[in-house]
Design a protein around this motif. Structure first.
Motif, PDB file in Angstrom:
ATOM      1  N   GLU A  66      -9.449 -10.986   7.029  1.00 29.93           N
ATOM      2  CA  GLU A  66      -8.187 -10.752   6.313  1.00 29.93           C
ATOM      3  C   GLU A  66      -7.962  -9.275   6.009  1.00 29.93           C
ATOM      4  O   GLU A  66      -6.844  -8.847   5.774  1.00 29.93           O
ATOM      5  CB  GLU A  66      -8.153 -11.543   4.996  1.00 29.93           C
ATOM      6  N   GLU A  67      -9.029  -8.484   5.989  1.00 28.51           N
ATOM      7  CA  GLU A  67      -8.929  -7.071   5.640  1.00 28.51           C
ATOM      8  C   GLU A  67      -8.712  -6.172   6.855  1.00 28.51           C
ATOM      9  O   GLU A  67      -8.641  -4.953   6.711  1.00 28.51           O
ATOM     10  CB  GLU A  67     -10.190  -6.628   4.894  1.00 28.51           C
ATOM     11  N   GLU A  68      -8.610  -6.745   8.027  1.00 25.77           N
ATOM     12  CA  GLU A  68      -8.414  -5.959   9.243  1.00 25.77           C
ATOM     13  C   GLU A  68      -7.162  -5.105   9.112  1.00 25.77           C
ATOM     14  O   GLU A  68      -6.093  -5.588   8.753  1.00 25.77           O
ATOM     15  CB  GLU A  68      -8.294  -6.887  10.451  1.00 25.77           C
ATOM     16  N   GLY A  69      -7.294  -3.791   9.358  1.00 29.25           N
ATOM     17  CA  GLY A  69      -6.162  -2.869   9.293  1.00 29.25           C
ATOM     18  C   GLY A  69      -5.868  -2.326   7.899  1.00 29.25           C
ATOM     19  O   GLY A  69      -4.937  -1.543   7.728  1.00 29.25           O
ATOM     20  N   TRP A  70      -6.635  -2.731   6.905  1.00 26.68           N
ATOM     21  CA  TRP A  70      -6.411  -2.221   5.551  1.00 26.68           C
ATOM     22  C   TRP A  70      -6.744  -0.736   5.470  1.00 26.68           C
ATOM     23  O   TRP A  70      -7.564  -0.214   6.212  1.00 26.68           O
ATOM     24  CB  TRP A  70      -7.284  -2.964   4.551  1.00 26.68           C
ATOM     25  N   ARG A  71      -6.090  -0.084   4.528  1.00 26.82           N
ATOM     26  CA  ARG A  71      -6.397   1.298   4.205  1.00 26.82           C
ATOM     27  C   ARG A  71      -6.869   1.361   2.758  1.00 26.82           C
ATOM     28  O   ARG A  71      -6.688   0.417   2.000  1.00 26.82           O
ATOM     29  CB  ARG A  71      -5.167   2.180   4.391  1.00 26.82           C
ATOM     30  N   ARG A  72      -7.444   2.486   2.404  1.00 30.32           N
ATOM     31  CA  ARG A  72      -7.878   2.701   1.024  1.00 30.32           C
ATOM     32  C   ARG A  72      -7.504   4.115   0.592  1.00 30.32           C
ATOM     33  O   ARG A  72      -7.347   5.011   1.428  1.00 30.32           O
ATOM     34  CB  ARG A  72      -9.379   2.452   0.852  1.00 30.32           C
ATOM     35  N   VAL A  73      -7.359   4.300  -0.705  1.00 33.94           N
ATOM     36  CA  VAL A  73      -7.062   5.590  -1.304  1.00 33.94           C
ATOM     37  C   VAL A  73      -7.714   5.594  -2.683  1.00 33.94           C
ATOM     38  O   VAL A  73      -7.953   4.527  -3.258  1.00 33.94           O
ATOM     39  CB  VAL A  73      -5.525   5.819  -1.410  1.00 33.94           C
ATOM     40  N   VAL A  74      -8.026   6.772  -3.199  1.00 35.72           N
ATOM     41  CA  VAL A  74      -8.630   6.867  -4.530  1.00 35.72           C
ATOM     42  C   VAL A  74      -7.844   7.881  -5.349  1.00 35.72           C
ATOM     43  O   VAL A  74      -7.659   9.030  -4.926  1.00 35.72           O
ATOM     44  CB  VAL A  74     -10.120   7.269  -4.464  1.00 35.72           C
ATOM     45  N   PHE A  75      -7.377   7.442  -6.508  1.00 36.85           N
ATOM     46  CA  PHE A  75      -6.695   8.302  -7.479  1.00 36.85           C
ATOM     47  C   PHE A  75      -7.633   8.537  -8.661  1.00 36.85           C
ATOM     48  O   PHE A  75      -8.625   7.828  -8.825  1.00 36.85           O
ATOM     49  CB  PHE A  75      -5.415   7.622  -7.987  1.00 36.85           C
ATOM     50  N   LEU A  76      -7.294   9.519  -9.495  1.00 41.24           N
ATOM     51  CA  LEU A  76      -8.051   9.779 -10.715  1.00 41.24           C
ATOM     52  C   LEU A  76      -7.226   9.375 -11.922  1.00 41.24           C
ATOM     53  O   LEU A  76      -6.056   9.747 -12.037  1.00 41.24           O
ATOM     54  CB  LEU A  76      -8.418  11.264 -10.833  1.00 41.24           C
ATOM     55  N   GLY A  77      -7.862   8.648 -12.850  1.00 42.82           N
ATOM     56  CA  GLY A  77      -7.213   8.264 -14.091  1.00 42.82           C
ATOM     57  C   GLY A  77      -7.302   9.379 -15.122  1.00 42.82           C
ATOM     58  O   GLY A  77      -7.830  10.463 -14.847  1.00 42.82           O
TER      59      GLY A  77
ATOM     60  N   PHE B 128       0.822  -1.212   0.000  1.00 43.31           N
ATOM     61  CA  PHE B 128       0.000   0.000   0.000  1.00 43.31           C
ATOM     62  C   PHE B 128       0.856   1.263   0.000  1.00 43.31           C
ATOM     63  O   PHE B 128       0.687   2.128  -0.864  1.00 43.31           O
ATOM     64  CB  PHE B 128      -0.951   0.003   1.203  1.00 43.31           C
ATOM     65  N   ASP B 129       1.771   1.384   0.950  1.00 45.41           N
ATOM     66  CA  ASP B 129       2.579   2.606   1.035  1.00 45.41           C
ATOM     67  C   ASP B 129       3.446   2.793  -0.201  1.00 45.41           C
ATOM     68  O   ASP B 129       3.556   3.903  -0.722  1.00 45.41           O
ATOM     69  CB  ASP B 129       3.457   2.583   2.295  1.00 45.41           C
ATOM     70  N   GLY B 130       4.053   1.720  -0.685  1.00 48.97           N
ATOM     71  CA  GLY B 130       4.891   1.812  -1.874  1.00 48.97           C
ATOM     72  C   GLY B 130       4.090   2.227  -3.098  1.00 48.97           C
ATOM     73  O   GLY B 130       4.517   3.102  -3.864  1.00 48.97           O
ATOM     74  N   ASP B 131       2.911   1.610  -3.299  1.00 45.01           N
ATOM     75  CA  ASP B 131       2.076   1.963  -4.445  1.00 45.01           C
ATOM     76  C   ASP B 131       1.551   3.390  -4.323  1.00 45.01           C
ATOM     77  O   ASP B 131       1.537   4.149  -5.297  1.00 45.01           O
ATOM     78  CB  ASP B 131       0.922   0.977  -4.604  1.00 45.01           C
ATOM     79  N   PHE B 132       1.119   3.779  -3.122  1.00 43.55           N
ATOM     80  CA  PHE B 132       0.633   5.145  -2.920  1.00 43.55           C
ATOM     81  C   PHE B 132       1.734   6.149  -3.253  1.00 43.55           C
ATOM     82  O   PHE B 132       1.510   7.095  -4.009  1.00 43.55           O
ATOM     83  CB  PHE B 132       0.144   5.347  -1.481  1.00 43.55           C
TER      84      PHE B 132
END
Length: 125
Positions: A104-115, A77-81
């Protein structure tokens, strides 16, 4: 009964630029492209990322993409962000914690970019 979603389709104004964006920044690979005998549509390109297929409908005068998104899962996540942010890809929603739908998703984060055509590209991980 149905098994899975075969593909997700979005309209794009510049097919070549959109293919380049998805290949360079998100790891998709174009595997098929064809002309379309329909008004307003020049070509359709299909890109693959693992089992995910994205259909790019080339409509130079078509509508903007709005009101929906698709989501990718990231194993870094951090590397891709940071990579997308450093590449100047616009951020629609900053990273934040997301609700776990499964353990399995416990602690996940999300982000949204624009294409390139203002399509919303979420990723979680």
């Amino acid at each position: 009964m149905f098994q899975k979603i075969d593909h997700v389709a979005i309209t794009v104004k510049d097919r070549v630029a959109s293919i380049r964006f998805y290949e360079e920044h998100l790891g998709f690979q174009k595997y098929y492209e064809h002309d379309v005998p329909a008004p307003g549509i020049e070509k359709i390109a299909y890109l693959r990322l693992g089992d995910t297929v994205l259909e790019l409908i080339h409509m130079p005068e078509g509508p903007k993409n709005s009101g929906y998104h698709f989501c990718l899962i990231s194993d870094d996540f951090d590397g891709d962000f940071n990579r997308l942010k450093s590449a100047g890809i616009p951020i629609a929603q900053l990273p934040h914690t997301s609700a776990a739908r499964t353990p399995e998703e416990e602690g996940w984060r999300r982000v949204v970019f624009l294409g390139p055509d203002e399509e919303m590209i979420e990723f979680r991980g």
